[in-house]
Design an enzyme around this catalytic site. Structure first.
Site, PDB file in Angstrom:
ATOM      1  N   SER A  96       0.869  -1.183   0.000  1.00 48.81           N
ATOM      2  CA  SER A  96       0.000   0.000   0.000  1.00 48.81           C
ATOM      3  C   SER A  96       0.900   1.225   0.000  1.00 48.81           C
ATOM      4  CB  SER A  96      -0.890   0.011   1.243  1.00 48.81           C
ATOM      5  OG  SER A  96      -1.861  -1.006   1.144  1.00 48.81           O
ATOM      6  N   LYS A 171      -7.359   1.847  -2.580  1.00 50.25           N
ATOM      7  CA  LYS A 171      -6.968   1.474  -1.224  1.00 50.25           C
ATOM      8  C   LYS A 171      -7.064   2.695  -0.296  1.00 50.25           C
ATOM      9  CE  LYS A 171      -5.212  -0.750   2.285  1.00 50.25           C
ATOM     10  NZ  LYS A 171      -3.992  -1.506   2.490  1.00 50.25           N
ATOM     11  N   LYS A 239      -0.027   5.650   8.454  1.00 56.44           N
ATOM     12  CA  LYS A 239       0.730   5.634   7.193  1.00 56.44           C
ATOM     13  C   LYS A 239      -0.207   5.790   5.996  1.00 56.44           C
ATOM     14  CE  LYS A 239       1.495   2.266   4.515  1.00 56.44           C
ATOM     15  NZ  LYS A 239       1.737   0.944   3.933  1.00 56.44           N
TER      16      LYS A 239
END
Lengths: 295, 295
Positions: A96, A171, A239
């Protein structure tokens, strides 16, 4: 069966690689820590000393790494994938990362006639283990069709969502919704508890209506027990939301709620909760309201 | 069958009253506008000139009014319910109001040996019409048990969530989650569209995972068509979030995301979108990002 490279045998990567072996593929692996490499070798994989060496031996190469800089280093760094890649190699980056980074790496790969797909996953370690991840893939349709059967050895679904970068955009959209939905639940249940209602009864009363969500189904039971064992750690959600905010800033799309949620998560991380499940976000509210939502 | 009073025959109250008639109850009605009163009288109800007169004729009295001040006026105002109420009357206030107001009205009612339950609903006009509302009830358990069969003539569920006020606390928790979940979807899909992904594909890819929600199932299809026909109007959601913020301020529970969402909704309302469905919140994001999410 295909000859597949796998780089990055962490919490997610290791079980994903195991599932590829179980499906009968030939696997060449590389990872920083020797433990998982040895485990995969015992299960039938071949170890390679660096990403370049992996690339030299395979037709399809999967990377599963923590964040954008790790992927950049493995793909275009010294002894990296692009040094060893043959024409026609398909790189599937399942990390990701920032969509913009996936796009520039794909451009660089194309100069060597190498295709890069970005294919981040959703689902966490349990779904990596049982091969039921949701995989969101961006990149050329013909390359997607070639790798889809392999992706389905690791996931319950592998959906083609657009050009390269679209996997990570999807995502990020996912992580924005999940993070903000967790905050919504936290805000509502803290209010309910502080105003004198029973949060468990509130959850029962509203789950079947428009307030219903997978977050409410999965995280409210944890919250009502005060159990924040991950699952998906707050520091990882930070993150992802950082990547979402960076992308929003780059393309000029406002993310005011995500910005608030990341502030709450960072505050919790600074106070020792970085490894709590992201459902533990409610502790931010509980501390400020001076109330416990758990039963 | 019970002898029931019904005050407030608006968008929600009128079909709810019809469902009580259909179930065979004797109904005494009152409302400000004569149209719906006449409609109910034609269907078999009796009209009363004021709330006091309704109260004199019934054992159970339902109120379904816009907001706290309306309920206060009808219950404790001149010619109000408490002037006509006999001992043992059960008032079921199904309006969505401030929990603190429900609590003080219940206290006042108790002085006259009258019980007040707060029983706000979730579901909107379509579910009011087909009798499938979700009803959240606060107040004494014995009174709840008496009225539950009657509530189930209007709703698919009637859940006892605690003491009086708990019904509206639950409703506020519901509205906080719904409002913030709509904003989460808006923030994510606007980012996806602006960053170059196809929002419809993004919705398909993430709906089955942790980002899944009833909001995403019900509102994303509207958003992808740019259709903001209500449903539930933005101006009503503003009212509910105002009550949530007031309650939060009173009990000292933080609602930072709800505060942002109400700001967005008010901004839209000021620009003529007050009667859009609350799913139309995405227009706030679209305008700022300079992008349309619809396909």
């Amino acid at each position: 069966m295909a000859r597949i490279g796998f780089i990055g045998l962490g919490i997610m990567g290791k079980p994903m690689a195991h599932n590829l072996l179980k499906a009968g593929h030939t696997l060449v692996v590389h990872s920083r820590s020797p433990g998982p490499v040895n485990e995969l070798v015992e299960a039938g994989a071949t170890a390679a000393p660096n990403p370049k060496s992996v690339a030299e031996q395979v037709d399809i190469l999967i990377t599963m790494l923590p964040n954008s800089p790790d992927v950049e280093k493995v793909i275009k760094g010294e002894n990296g994938v692009l040094e060893g890649a043959r024409e026609g190699l398909i790189i599937v980056d399942m990390s990701s990362i920032a969509p913009g980074v996936a796009q520039s790496l794909a451009k660089l790969a194309k100069e060597k006639a190498v295709t890069l797909l970005d294919a981040p996953v959703s689902g966490g370690e349990p779904k990596a283990i049982d091969g039921s991840l949701a995989i969101m893939v961006g990149g050329p349709a013909d390359a997607f069709e070639k790798v889809q059967p392999i992706l389905l050895n690791m996931g319950a679904s592998a959906v083609h969502v657009g050009e390269v970068g679209a996997g990570n955009i999807t995502k990020l959209a996912n992580q924005v919704i999940v993070g903000v939905n967790i905050a919504a639940m936290s805000e509502a249940l803290t209010l309910a508890a502080k105003a004198g209602a029973d949060p468990a009864k509130v959850v029962d009363a509203i789950s079947g209506g428009l307030a219903g969500s997978t977050v409410l189904n999965m995280k409210a039971p944890m919250v009502l027990k005060g159990n924040y064992k991950p699952g998906f750690r707050i520091e990882l959600h930070i993150k992802d939301l950082n990547n979402a905010l960076d992308t929003g800033a780059m393309v000029n799309s406002p993310l005011p709620l995500s910005a608030q949620v990341i502030t709450m998560m960072k505050n919790l991380a600074e106070h020792g909760h970085q490894s709590d499940d992201h459902g533990g976000l409610i502790q931010y509210y509980e501390e400020r309201a001076g109330v416990k939502v758990r039963g």
